[in-house]
Write a protein that holds these residues in place. Structure first.
Motif, short mmCIF file in Angstrom:
data_model
loop_
_atom_site.label_atom_id
_atom_site.label_comp_id
_atom_site.label_asym_id
_atom_site.label_seq_id
_atom_site.Cartn_x
_atom_site.Cartn_y
_atom_site.Cartn_z
N GLY A 1 4.31 5.94 -4.79
CA GLY A 1 4.28 6.22 -6.41
C GLY A 1 3.68 7.11 -7.05
O GLY A 1 3.52 7.77 -7.93
N PHE A 2 1.98 6.73 -6.08
CA PHE A 2 1.28 7.60 -7.20
C PHE A 2 1.31 8.99 -6.31
O PHE A 2 0.71 9.87 -7.30
N ILE B 1 7.34 -2.22 -6.43
CA ILE B 1 8.56 -2.62 -7.22
C ILE B 1 8.60 -3.00 -8.37
O ILE B 1 9.36 -3.17 -9.38
N ASP B 2 6.78 -2.35 -8.74
CA ASP B 2 7.51 -1.87 -10.46
C ASP B 2 8.36 -1.17 -11.20
O ASP B 2 7.98 -0.62 -11.91
N ALA C 1 -2.87 -1.83 -4.46
CA ALA C 1 -1.06 -1.64 -4.41
C ALA C 1 -1.79 -3.04 -5.50
O ALA C 1 -0.51 -3.16 -5.63
N PHE D 1 -2.12 6.97 -13.31
CA PHE D 1 -2.72 7.44 -12.31
C PHE D 1 -3.66 8.12 -12.09
O PHE D 1 -3.71 7.82 -9.89
N PRO E 1 -5.99 -4.30 -1.88
CA PRO E 1 -5.68 -3.05 -1.46
C PRO E 1 -5.51 -2.34 -2.73
O PRO E 1 -5.21 -3.72 -3.99
N VAL F 1 2.74 1.94 -2.94
CA VAL F 1 1.90 2.32 -4.12
C VAL F 1 1.43 4.04 -4.21
O VAL F 1 1.30 4.81 -4.81
N TRP G 1 -2.16 -3.29 -17.89
CA TRP G 1 -0.79 -3.63 -17.83
C TRP G 1 -1.03 -3.95 -19.42
O TRP G 1 -2.60 -5.17 -19.42
N GLN H 1 8.28 -7.79 -14.75
CA GLN H 1 8.14 -6.02 -15.15
C GLN H 1 7.24 -5.47 -13.55
O GLN H 1 6.95 -4.04 -13.16
N ILE H 2 6.28 -6.81 -13.26
CA ILE H 2 5.40 -6.10 -12.34
C ILE H 2 5.80 -6.62 -10.68
O ILE H 2 5.71 -5.63 -10.02
N GLY H 3 6.33 -7.72 -11.14
CA GLY H 3 6.63 -8.77 -9.68
C GLY H 3 5.13 -9.09 -8.55
O GLY H 3 5.51 -9.21 -7.17
N MET I 1 0.52 -1.48 0.05
CA MET I 1 0.02 -0.03 0.00
C MET I 1 1.30 1.88 0.16
O MET I 1 0.87 1.95 -0.71
N ALA J 1 -5.82 6.35 -8.55
CA ALA J 1 -5.11 6.87 -6.88
C ALA J 1 -5.95 7.54 -6.39
O ALA J 1 -5.91 7.84 -5.01
#
Lengths: 331, 331
Positions: free
Chosen positions: A7-8, A203-204, B58, B8, B56, A4, B181, B246-248, A1, B11
């Motif tokens: 990130g956002f 992580i991305d 994320a 974005f 969540p 991200v 994605w 790329q995402i994990g 959480m 978010a």
């Protein structure tokens, strides 16, 4: 959480970011000097709407090396200590390893052996300790290491070896609408275990050295399996390639360090962008507070001079080196 | 700008998303049926805070195939027509290509030849037309193709061959806090040229087949150069590997299509997630409005039955197939 959400947070409108960053010193652990002034001047220029150097949020890409740039890489990078810890577990089950190199050196924590024997020795250990399992198991092993082991010289958990000035820089960049990516020679999967917590990087947004992987069925469940082979080394000339693959844009801000020639190509790649860009090169000249090391031929410092990268000397540019926890990354 | 703004928008707080999606039918181009109800039920469950299936933000990762899932892939995928267009340019400079296969078939638009000759023939053309240039030049070539050429059967620009119901689905997922994605067998670099405009997907949320690349100096400027070799094919068992890289994280929502066995492994990977997940399989059964095709052994449909993937039949589940422009992606 957390990751991200951070990130956002890059999606904040630029106006509120400026209000925020204008309020106080964005880099309190940096001494006033050319490096700090250069960073703040650059960020101010590219975020000034209507200004000649304005860069839209979508293009505010920052890529930062990890070992030696965001956290300590001496005597050896953290991932190597992780490998050593795994070797101990293997040797407990298979004592004959204690007499065989490079396992013997790993068990004795013999950094000099590895600086001598080079990448081949590390690679052999790497294959023996980090492969032959699925990704979920690997993440659990790496997490266990980070919780349990301490840095051998700094005598603190590996989660506390990050540089305070760089954590501040990451937060400042994000508040200014930048995406902050890691671009490291370490493996992407090891980085993923700590980057969200320590740096607030999801992580991305991690580019690293990649193992060969394959899909494999375990009963009815498909897992991604770690094969004993490196697919792509994300170092030196590999870094622009990794950035192109995962981001697809030249970074406008990069940070790297003197020591292993690892970041010169990434800096040249950023410099080659049409439009403003900034390259920050960390120079490890402070044996008292950290580790002092360089390159025999001074290649990184020479290219800084040639191309106009900005050098930050730890001794004179950083007021404080360590001493910031998780909370700071969340700012 | 558009692309990142859309990325974005994920978010947004979940509460405001629910208010929005509750207001009107989120999927107006879908007929009421098991597929539509299944999608809406899943999205509602995983976004309900405090509910047993809450996920969540994320972890709200959606991965969607492109050719045959988000847009038309028949008679041949768009990237193959791009390759054909490049062959014409090469043949204009080197007329001997007109008599040599597979160039001859490409010049004649002979889809049957390629269905017969298979991937090796396409690969030969691929190397001849898409490599040996830097990434910036490639993007310019692909952009030129998309602006100039029309789909040979549908007689409309390639920018208008996307499925309207899927564009609605992408927007619905993003409003519900999902990261959307692309995970395609097409090359990442070709996808990057149109995904932001057509799907509202930023270029760093695209997973595709990867070429071997290298850093190269052109004078004083470092460029990323396209070598004549495929590095990783992002199809079938390659898709979970690409997603991990790329995402994990395992995706909680995936969409793929019947036709080339390409998405079974990605769906199994999603299904293997601990916690809720949803797999949508598009079945091309509508020759009147699109193209009707399947697999000789029905492997994709069989695994849908076995693992519990949801099948959407174009004929009965889609009210409208085409007819949505760029504006819709921005919703």
């Amino acid at each position: 959480m957390l990751a991200v959400a951070l990130g956002f947070s890059a999606a904040q409108p630029a106006s509120s970011q400026r209000a925020q960053t204008g309020r106080a010193d964005p880099l309190p652990s940096w001494n006033d000097g050319a490096a700090k002034r250069g960073i703040i001047d650059f960020v101010t220029r590219v975020t000034r709407e209507g200004g000649p150097d304005f860069v839209p949020v979508a293009d505010r890409i920052a890529t930062l090396d990890n070992d030696g740039t965001l956290w300590v890489e001496r005597p050896l990078p953290a991932e190597v200590y992780f490998i050593f810890a795994r070797v101990r577990e293997l040797a407990a089950r298979n004592p004959s390893l204690k007499e065989r190199q490079p396992f013997k050196a790993a068990l004795e924590g013999d950094a000099a052996y590895f600086h001598e024997a080079g990448k081949k020795a590390v690679l052999e250990l790497f294959v023996a300790t980090e492969t032959g399992m699925d990704q979920e198991r690997f993440a659990a092993e790496a997490r266990r290491f980070l919780e349990k082991w301490r840095h051998p010289k700094l005598d603190r958990p590996f989660t506390e070896i990050a540089y305070r000035p760089m954590i501040e820089l990451l937060a400042y960049l994000r508040r200014s609408g930048f995406q902050t990516w890691i671009c490291s020679g370490g493996t992407i999967d090891f980085l993923r275990v700590f980057a969200p917590q320590i740096y607030g990087i999801p992580i991305d947004q991690i580019i690293g050295t990649e193992l060969k992987l394959e899909s494999r069925m375990e009963g009815d469940r498909l897992v991604v399996w770690r094969l004993p082979e490196i697919e792509a080394i994300n170092d030196k000339e590999g870094k622009p390639v990794g950035i192109d693959r995962q981001i697809g844009k030249r970074p406008i801000f990069v940070a790297g360090n003197v020591g292993n020639y690892g970041d010169i190509a990434m800096m040249q790649y950023s410099k080659g962008r049409r439009g403003p860009s900034f390259q920050l090169l960390i120079n490890h000249d402070d044996a008292a507070r950290e580790f002092a090391y360089g390159e025999k031929d001074n290649a990184s410092l020479s290219s800084a001079k040639k191309y106009g990268f900005t050098v930050a000397n730890i001794k004179s540019d950083w007021k404080t080196v360590f001493g910031i926890g998780q909370a700071a990354a969340a700012k």
